[in-house]
Design a protein around this motif. Sequence first.
Motif, PDB file in Angstrom:
ATOM      1  N   ALA A 105       0.820  -1.209   0.000  1.00  0.00           N
ATOM      2  CA  ALA A 105       0.000   0.000   0.000  1.00  0.00           C
ATOM      3  C   ALA A 105       0.855   1.261   0.000  1.00  0.00           C
ATOM      4  CB  ALA A 105      -0.934  -0.014   1.205  1.00  0.00           C
ATOM      5  N   ALA A 106       1.983   1.214   0.651  1.00  0.00           N
ATOM      6  CA  ALA A 106       2.842   2.395   0.761  1.00  0.00           C
ATOM      7  C   ALA A 106       3.384   2.851  -0.581  1.00  0.00           C
ATOM      8  CB  ALA A 106       3.992   2.101   1.714  1.00  0.00           C
ATOM      9  N   ASP A 107       3.333   1.983  -1.565  1.00  0.00           N
ATOM     10  CA  ASP A 107       3.865   2.335  -2.885  1.00  0.00           C
ATOM     11  C   ASP A 107       2.843   3.035  -3.772  1.00  0.00           C
ATOM     12  OD1 ASP A 107       5.834  -0.708  -2.990  1.00  0.00           O
ATOM     13  OD2 ASP A 107       6.364   1.310  -2.299  1.00  0.00           O
ATOM     14  N   TYR A 108       1.641   3.235  -3.265  1.00  0.00           N
ATOM     15  CA  TYR A 108       0.598   3.914  -4.028  1.00  0.00           C
ATOM     16  C   TYR A 108       0.372   5.298  -3.445  1.00  0.00           C
ATOM     17  CZ  TYR A 108      -0.240  -0.507  -6.329  1.00  0.00           C
ATOM     18  OH  TYR A 108      -0.087  -1.651  -7.071  1.00  0.00           O
ATOM     19  N   GLY A 109       0.463   6.315  -4.295  1.00  0.00           N
ATOM     20  CA  GLY A 109       0.431   7.684  -3.804  1.00  0.00           C
ATOM     21  C   GLY A 109      -0.944   8.319  -3.732  1.00  0.00           C
ATOM     22  N   TYR A 110      -1.887   7.772  -4.459  1.00  0.00           N
ATOM     23  CA  TYR A 110      -3.225   8.361  -4.476  1.00  0.00           C
ATOM     24  C   TYR A 110      -4.252   7.297  -4.099  1.00  0.00           C
ATOM     25  CZ  TYR A 110      -1.012  12.184  -6.963  1.00  0.00           C
ATOM     26  OH  TYR A 110      -0.192  13.228  -7.311  1.00  0.00           O
ATOM     27  N   TRP A 111      -5.186   7.707  -3.256  1.00  0.00           N
ATOM     28  CA  TRP A 111      -6.174   6.767  -2.735  1.00  0.00           C
ATOM     29  C   TRP A 111      -7.578   7.347  -2.815  1.00  0.00           C
ATOM     30  CZ3 TRP A 111      -5.227   1.875  -0.808  1.00  0.00           C
ATOM     31  CH2 TRP A 111      -3.879   1.522  -0.701  1.00  0.00           C
ATOM     32  N   GLY A 112      -8.534   6.464  -3.067  1.00  0.00           N
ATOM     33  CA  GLY A 112      -9.923   6.823  -2.946  1.00  0.00           C
ATOM     34  C   GLY A 112     -10.375   6.623  -1.505  1.00  0.00           C
ATOM     35  N   GLN A 113     -11.614   6.981  -1.232  1.00  0.00           N
ATOM     36  CA  GLN A 113     -12.100   6.987   0.148  1.00  0.00           C
ATOM     37  C   GLN A 113     -12.545   5.616   0.647  1.00  0.00           C
ATOM     38  OE1 GLN A 113     -13.936   7.413  -2.361  1.00  0.00           O
ATOM     39  NE2 GLN A 113     -15.990   6.696  -1.900  1.00  0.00           N
ATOM     40  N   GLY A 114     -12.706   4.652  -0.225  1.00  0.00           N
ATOM     41  CA  GLY A 114     -13.116   3.328   0.201  1.00  0.00           C
ATOM     42  C   GLY A 114     -14.614   3.124   0.145  1.00  0.00           C
ATOM     43  N   THR A 115     -14.999   1.886  -0.092  1.00  0.00           N
ATOM     44  CA  THR A 115     -16.409   1.517  -0.109  1.00  0.00           C
ATOM     45  C   THR A 115     -16.556   0.200   0.658  1.00  0.00           C
ATOM     46  OG1 THR A 115     -18.337   1.152  -1.550  1.00  0.00           O
ATOM     47  CG2 THR A 115     -16.206   0.334  -2.356  1.00  0.00           C
ATOM     48  N   LEU A 116     -17.566   0.122   1.507  1.00  0.00           N
ATOM     49  CA  LEU A 116     -17.724  -1.024   2.393  1.00  0.00           C
ATOM     50  C   LEU A 116     -18.438  -2.168   1.684  1.00  0.00           C
ATOM     51  CD1 LEU A 116     -17.548  -2.333   5.211  1.00  0.00           C
ATOM     52  CD2 LEU A 116     -19.714  -1.186   5.762  1.00  0.00           C
ATOM     53  N   VAL A 117     -17.833  -3.320   1.762  1.00  0.00           N
ATOM     54  CA  VAL A 117     -18.435  -4.553   1.262  1.00  0.00           C
ATOM     55  C   VAL A 117     -18.693  -5.458   2.466  1.00  0.00           C
ATOM     56  CG1 VAL A 117     -18.063  -6.631  -0.122  1.00  0.00           C
ATOM     57  CG2 VAL A 117     -17.327  -4.393  -0.988  1.00  0.00           C
ATOM     58  N   THR A 118     -19.937  -5.845   2.632  1.00  0.00           N
ATOM     59  CA  THR A 118     -20.313  -6.729   3.728  1.00  0.00           C
ATOM     60  C   THR A 118     -20.883  -8.006   3.141  1.00  0.00           C
ATOM     61  OG1 THR A 118     -20.816  -4.848   5.160  1.00  0.00           O
ATOM     62  CG2 THR A 118     -21.669  -6.993   5.826  1.00  0.00           C
TER      63      THR A 118
END
Length: 121
Positions: A105-118
Motif C-alpha cells: 500500500a505504501a507504494d501507491y500515492g493516491y487513494w480513494g475513500q473506500g467503499t464497504l463490502v459486507t
Amino acid sequence: VQLQASGGGLVQAGGSLRLSCAASGNTFSSHVMAWFRQAPGKEREFVAAIRWGGARTYYTDSVQGRFTISRDSAKKTMYLQMNRLKPEETAVYSCARGNSYSTRAADYGYWGQGTLVTVSS
C-alpha cells in the motif's frame, strides 16, 4: 488526482458485487491502478491491480479466478467484479494509483475513500 470508489454494499455469501473507481486528472499508460481491502482489526491487504496501458492484471492468490479487475480508459474508471464472495472478505475496499506495480500500500500515492463490502453468511 482524485479517486472515487463506489459499488459496495451487503451481499450474501456466494453472491457478486462490482466495484467502480472513477479517476479524475491525468491518467497515463504507465500508471498502475489497484484495489486494496481492510477488514476490521486487520491490516490493509492487496487484492488486485491493473496496468492502465496494456491492461496487464495481477491478483492476490485468494481471489484468483473469482475476481476480475478491468478498466475503461475512455471513462477513466476501474472496476472490480467480485464473484463467489465469502464472509471473510467483508472489508472496506479502496482504490489506489501508483507509478508501478506493487502489492504494498505504501507504494501507491493516491487513494480513494473506500467503499464497504459486507458479505453475510
